[in-house]
Scaffold this active site. Structure first.
Site, mmCIF file in Angstrom:
data_model
loop_
_atom_site.group_PDB
_atom_site.id
_atom_site.type_symbol
_atom_site.label_atom_id
_atom_site.label_comp_id
_atom_site.label_asym_id
_atom_site.label_seq_id
_atom_site.Cartn_x
_atom_site.Cartn_y
_atom_site.Cartn_z
ATOM 1 N N ASP A 1 0.820 -1.212 0.000
ATOM 2 C CA ASP A 1 0.000 0.000 0.000
ATOM 3 C C ASP A 1 0.852 1.259 0.000
ATOM 4 O O ASP A 1 0.676 2.154 -0.835
ATOM 5 C CB ASP A 1 -0.924 0.013 1.224
ATOM 6 C CG ASP A 1 -2.017 -1.042 1.136
ATOM 7 O OD1 ASP A 1 -2.299 -1.509 0.026
ATOM 8 O OD2 ASP A 1 -2.580 -1.399 2.187
ATOM 9 N N ARG B 1 -1.805 1.581 16.861
ATOM 10 C CA ARG B 1 -2.204 2.668 15.963
ATOM 11 C C ARG B 1 -2.221 4.044 16.626
ATOM 12 O O ARG B 1 -1.755 5.023 16.028
ATOM 13 C CB ARG B 1 -3.564 2.368 15.321
ATOM 14 C CG ARG B 1 -3.598 1.180 14.367
ATOM 15 C CD ARG B 1 -2.395 1.133 13.474
ATOM 16 N NE ARG B 1 -2.534 0.181 12.380
ATOM 17 C CZ ARG B 1 -1.542 -0.485 11.830
ATOM 18 N NH1 ARG B 1 -0.303 -0.307 12.299
ATOM 19 N NH2 ARG B 1 -1.726 -1.309 10.820
ATOM 20 N N ASP C 1 -8.360 0.368 10.774
ATOM 21 C CA ASP C 1 -7.198 1.226 11.007
ATOM 22 C C ASP C 1 -7.427 2.664 10.573
ATOM 23 O O ASP C 1 -6.871 3.598 11.155
ATOM 24 C CB ASP C 1 -5.964 0.656 10.308
ATOM 25 C CG ASP C 1 -5.373 -0.517 11.066
ATOM 26 O OD1 ASP C 1 -5.653 -0.643 12.269
ATOM 27 O OD2 ASP C 1 -4.632 -1.304 10.450
ATOM 28 N N SER D 1 -1.942 -10.317 3.820
ATOM 29 C CA SER D 1 -1.849 -8.955 4.333
ATOM 30 C C SER D 1 -1.512 -9.080 5.816
ATOM 31 O O SER D 1 -2.265 -9.689 6.587
ATOM 32 C CB SER D 1 -3.180 -8.225 4.151
ATOM 33 O OG SER D 1 -3.119 -6.944 4.733
#
Length: 403
Positions: free
Chosen positions: A15, A95, A124, A176
């Site tokens: 990404d 995060r 996220d 992923s």
């Protein structure tokens, strides 16, 4: 005139590899790539060269692994928070810290925006953006997955190829993943069909399955001070070394592998396999010690708050008054959660093997079947009469129902 700047949360994965040239094509910004190290290990190697080569004007790499453990993992551990009874919040806890460091870099660089690579289907995006809004509401947020026309990982790979960039993965050949010192998650490939058994031989990174673990058990002890782990097998260790040690022991013994079908914030269910070897051991040891040191009412209420705490963390609400208030309550409960939990690790199992604490609420004179001075069996009769009074009246009125 100098260009405005955007700070990109950079991992070097597919990404963010795509996002750097995409940002340069679609925004007249200087792209500052920032890798926030929360214990990814070797995954951060070579990222600076890669980021600059794909178009970043500057690169930051900030190691906050110990801060992640002490200020995010430990509060969650002390709370006993596990999402939907299985997920130990590895990505969720990291995060808000990553977002905090991104904000610090953005302010230092005078950037006008922060960009992240979270998808529009995932959790996220919410975790990053709620933290950024709480800490720097003036900053713009760019979320390419909600803007661009790319629809899949395969299209991302083709985008790289079209722009002369070597993709960091091959088509159809990669899960992923998200990794930090607490866990590693796996999504995609065969996991997208819930009827498929996970391909653990291909997937696992931190350990082995219980079936492949040694046939010999491993005995360990973990010392806690006020709910915080401080030693393994009697050896005092710093937070990073301690967790690495438990990850090693847990991985060797097939500990902490879970296959979860969870409820995402955006309303869909998703499937993932999580490896949390050291964290699973710590939760079990901490729970074992709390059973010895907390009274019934406190432990019961703490269990109720653990569910709410887990949901707050999962939903990106770390920097909220409620999460902070629950943490304050939890800290007060941990004042006497000090002692040693002994455990046996064996083929995916964590078996309690004795607990000691200077604040133990266990009293052998009371708990023993032998009558002692502190407890009279006769006292139970009056207690039962009082507790049972509502039921007795219900029976006298003929109101008791039998299913």
């Amino acid at each position: 005139m100098a260009k405005e700047k955007v700070v990109l949360a950079y991992s070097g994965g597919l990404d963010t590899t795509v996002i750097i040239p995409w940002l340069k094509e679609n925004y007249d910004y200087d792209v500052i790539a920032a890798c926030i190290d929360v214990g990814q290990g070797a995954e951060t190697d070579g990222l600076e060269e890669k980021a600059l080569k794909t178009g970043a004007s500057k690169y930051y790499q900030v190691d906050v692994t110990e801060e992640f453990i002490t200020k995010y993992i430990y509060p969650t551990l002390k709370a006993g928070a596990v999402y939907e009874s299985s997920y130990m919040l590895g990505t969720s806890m990291a995060r808000p810290l990553i977002a905090k460091v991104l904000v610090d870099i953005a302010k230092k660089e005078g950037a006008v925006a922060i960009c992240h690579g979270a998808t529009g289907k995932g959790n996220d995006q919410v975790r990053f953006e709620l933290a950024i809004k709480a800490l720097a509401p003036e900053l713009k947020i760019i979320a390419p997955w909600r803007i661009w026309n790319i629809q899949s990982r395969e299209e991302e790979i083709q985008y790289c190829i079209d722009h002369g960039i070597t993709p960091p993965v091959k088509k159809g050949d990669s899960y992923s993943r998200d990794r930090n010192i607490w866990h590693i998650s796996h999504e995609g490939l065969e996991l997208e069909d819930p009827s498929n058994e996970p391909n653990y031989d291909k997937m696992l990174k931190l350990g082995v399955t219980p079936q492949k673990a040694p046939d010999v058990s491993t005995k360990i002890s973990i010392d806690f001070e006020k709910g915080i782990p401080v030693a393994v097998n009697g050896q005092k260790l710093d937070p990073v070394s301690l967790l690495k040690k438990l990850n090693e022991l847990g991985g060797q013994n097939g500990i902490g592998i879970v296959d979860i079908l969870e409820n995402r914030m955006v309303g869909m269910k998703s499937r993932g396999v999580y490896e949390t070897p050291g964290g699973t051991i710590l939760f079990k040891a901490h729970e074992q010690l709390e059973h010895m040191t907390l009274d019934k009412d406190t432990y019961e209420y703490k269990q109720l708050l653990a569910v709410k705490f887990a949901d707050l963390v999962y939903c990106g609400k770390w920097f909220t008054p409620l999460r902070q208030a629950i943490s304050a309550f939890v800290d007060s409960t941990q004042e006497h959660v000090t002692g040693t939990a002994n455990l046996v690790l064996y083929k995916g199992n964590i078996i309690p093997a004795g607990t000691t604490s200077p604040y133990s609420l266990y009293d052998a004179d009371i708990a023993s079947f032998t009558t002692g001075e502190l407890y009279s069996h006769k006292d139970a009769e009056g207690f039962i009469n009082l507790v049972g009074l509502p039921l007795k009246i219900q029976g006298m009125k003929g109101l008791t129902k039998v299913d």
